[in-house]
Design an enzyme around this catalytic site. Structure first.
Site, mmCIF file in Angstrom:
data_model
loop_
_atom_site.group_PDB
_atom_site.id
_atom_site.type_symbol
_atom_site.label_atom_id
_atom_site.label_comp_id
_atom_site.label_asym_id
_atom_site.label_seq_id
_atom_site.Cartn_x
_atom_site.Cartn_y
_atom_site.Cartn_z
ATOM 1 N N ASP A 73 0.795 -1.490 -0.025
ATOM 2 C CA ASP A 73 0.224 -0.367 -0.104
ATOM 3 C C ASP A 73 0.946 1.053 0.336
ATOM 4 O OD1 ASP A 73 -2.922 1.064 0.359
ATOM 5 O OD2 ASP A 73 -1.348 2.029 2.033
ATOM 6 N N THR B 61 -3.610 6.232 -3.921
ATOM 7 C CA THR B 61 -2.756 6.770 -3.443
ATOM 8 C C THR B 61 -1.074 6.157 -3.801
ATOM 9 O OG1 THR B 61 -1.852 4.525 -2.323
ATOM 10 C CG2 THR B 61 -3.484 6.617 -0.949
ATOM 11 N N THR B 62 -1.321 5.178 -4.968
ATOM 12 C CA THR B 62 0.076 4.873 -5.431
ATOM 13 C C THR B 62 0.618 5.729 -6.414
ATOM 14 O OG1 THR B 62 -0.147 2.882 -4.150
ATOM 15 C CG2 THR B 62 2.077 2.863 -6.432
ATOM 16 N N ASP C 67 -10.465 0.649 1.630
ATOM 17 C CA ASP C 67 -10.780 0.894 0.530
ATOM 18 C C ASP C 67 -11.319 0.880 -0.117
ATOM 19 O OD1 ASP C 67 -7.688 1.992 1.888
ATOM 20 O OD2 ASP C 67 -7.116 1.270 0.433
#
Length: 527
Positions: A65, A98-99, A384
């Site tokens: 993550d 996020t990535t 998520d």
């Protein structure tokens, strides 16, 4: 040199103060920002790799993550912290993506550096990027696919959000639970859905509890374990008497006096237990006297003591109870109600499940796992997924995943750039290049050649197949909605916005100066 004073700015700083300016500051910041982004680049997609993080105390974490990796890293450089903040901001706003946001930031920094080296001013780059993002906001809704609350695509949204997060073995089962949870609460507020991981069982044994789960044990062996249709009291104090309430000055001269005192004390404790036993289940904030425990057990009341505030709040939400702090003011309206209260054992730990009968009520996604590491990864993935489904429902639209959105945006931005006057055109084209980093990275993690994949994707999109992307699980170029690879519109918007904001912030910096502590006096100008 200052025109008014004739002094160079460096002359007003201590010789011990570190400073970098102009090209040096810019190059350093961009290099650090790209390096931070590169750390999480290989975690993208279903074939993304894990990162192992170890601290000096021997603590260990394994995760893919992006936000978790960056939040645990010991990043000291200011530019690196700005890029790491992209992930935390994305996590706070929309939970997922996020990535992607961090990778886009790194790619935009790379493109910015190329433009700066070609003599393009940072202000021009900023204007071009903002022109590009304005156009992206117009294009994304055109690419999006409309959905409804009853749409089967919601499970695909949940599955996509969990992709690559070490839950593939139970992804379909967990996705189904997530959608059922969101529909059960019938609200778009994640606070109504609790994600709870217990270290026992397998992911496929995970379940949806229409209520809450707390880790507590009954306070007396003769109390019941399970109760159907119970009333619930949440008491915010102790069920005992302080030593100060007894009079130490009493002089006992007759054995009968001692018996009278004992009987009076017993009567007081029984009265206390009788008041509390208006409810079938009692959760006490503090301590419970042994005698009160005995009387409650006789009444068939199930009681728990030392219940922490967080668990109390969960029970209040699930049962519609009120926290009572004075038994003299206890009324029926203060009592909550549950469909059932049931003891649950997971491994060596004992829990109590409160099944809610309120509507919509609170629900708990109860995750089962064999190890603590798997449990933590499942919590991140399922949280998520919950947020992604809620966001998709709220907007009523999703985007094709697998890099399809980025390829289509890049194609149209390049087409639009031809009509832009001035050097901003170059920044818009650079923005398009940066967007293609997402399918390029997915291709790498899937073991495919990025150039071949990009070429094939561009061809499909030029022919009008705007939902074509890379199924990184199989390595095939395919229609993403048909493969069930979809993601919420807001997640993509947020990722691009965050990436541009961070990039512009870093590119605009032309001076880095080691400053005094911002908490010291005379630094109000920085606040």
């Amino acid at each position: 040199m200052s025109e008014r004073t004739g002094l160079h700015p460096s002359n007003i700083l201590s010789e011990d103060i570190d400073r970098a300016s102009d090209r040096d500051a810019r190059s350093m910041n961009i290099a650090v920002g790209r390096a931070v982004a590169d750390v999480v680049k290989t975690t993208l997609g279903p074939r993304g790799r894990d990162k192992m993080l170890a601290d000096q105390g021997g603590g260990l974490a394994v995760t893919n993550d992006g936000e978790t990796v960056l939040s645990m890293m010991d990043i000291e450089h200011p530019a690196g912290k700005i890029v790491a903040d992209v992930a935390s901001t994305q996590k706070a706003e929309v939970s997922d993506g996020t990535t992607t946001a961090v990778i886009l930031t790194g790619s935009l920094l790379k493109e910015s550096e190329r433009l700066l080296d070609d003599g393009i001013h940072s202000t021009t780059i900023e204007r071009g990027y903002h022109q590009a993002i304005d156009r992206v906001r117009e294009l994304l809704p055109e690419i999006a696919i409309d959905i409804t609350a009853d749409s089967g695509i919601l499970q695909e949204v949940a599955a996509t959000a969990m992709t690559g997060k070490n839950v593939d073995v139970a992804r379909d089962h967990l996705s189904s639970l997530v959608v059922e949870a969101v529909r059960t609460v019938d609200q778009r507020d994640g606070d109504d859905i609790v994600v709870e991981s217990v270290g026992s069982g397998t992911p496929k044994e995970s379940e949806l509890l229409e209520g809450v789960l707390i880790e507590e044990e009954r306070i007396h062996d003769h109390m019941p374990y399970n109760i159907d249709d119970p009333t619930v009291l949440v008491y915010g104090s102790d069920l005992t008497f302080d030593d100060a309430q007894s009079d130490p000055a009493i002089d006992i001269t007759d054995p009968g006096q001692f018996e009278t005192i004992i009987e009076e004390e017993e009567r007081q404790f029984r009265d206390m237990a009788d008041e509390v036993s208006e409810a079938d289940v009692v959760l006490v904030d503090g301590n419970v006297d042994d005698m009160v425990m005995h009387f409650l057990a006789e009444e068939g009341v199930l009681a728990f003591d030392q219940v922490d505030k967080e668990d109390q709040r969960a029970i209040v939400r699930a049962t519609d109870a009120w926290v009572v702090s004075d038994l003299d003011e206890l009324s029926d309206s203060d009592l909550g109600h549950a469909r059932s209260v049931e003891r649950r054992i997971f491994g060596d730990d004992e829990y109590v499940a409160f099944a809610s009968d309120t509507d919509p009520g609170e629900v708990t996604l109860l995750l089962r796992s064999g190890t603590e590491h798997v449990g933590k990864e499942m919590e991140i993935a399922v949280t998520d997924a919950v947020d992604a489904v809620e966001i998709a429902l709220e907007e009523g639209a999703v985007l094709p995943g697998g890099g399809a959105s980025e390829i289509e945006l890049a194609r149209q931005l390049r087409s639009d750039a031809d009509a832009i006057d001035g050097r901003e055109q170059l920044a818009v084209e650079a923005f398009a290049n940066a967007l293609e980093t997402i399918p390029r990275t997915l291709a790498r993690t899937a073991g495919r050649d990025p150039i071949d994949i990009l070429t094939e994707l561009r061809t499909h999109h030029a022919e009008g197949a705007i939902a074509t992307g890379l199924d990184a699980t199989t390595g095939d170029v395919a229609e993403m909605t048909a493969r069930g690879v979809v993601e919420p519109l807001r997640v993509k918007n947020a990722a691009i916005d965050s990436a541009v904001d961070a990039t512009v912030t870093i590119v605009r910096i032309d001076d880095m100066i080691a400053a005094s502590n911002f908490n010291e006096p005379n630094t109000d100008i920085l606040s």
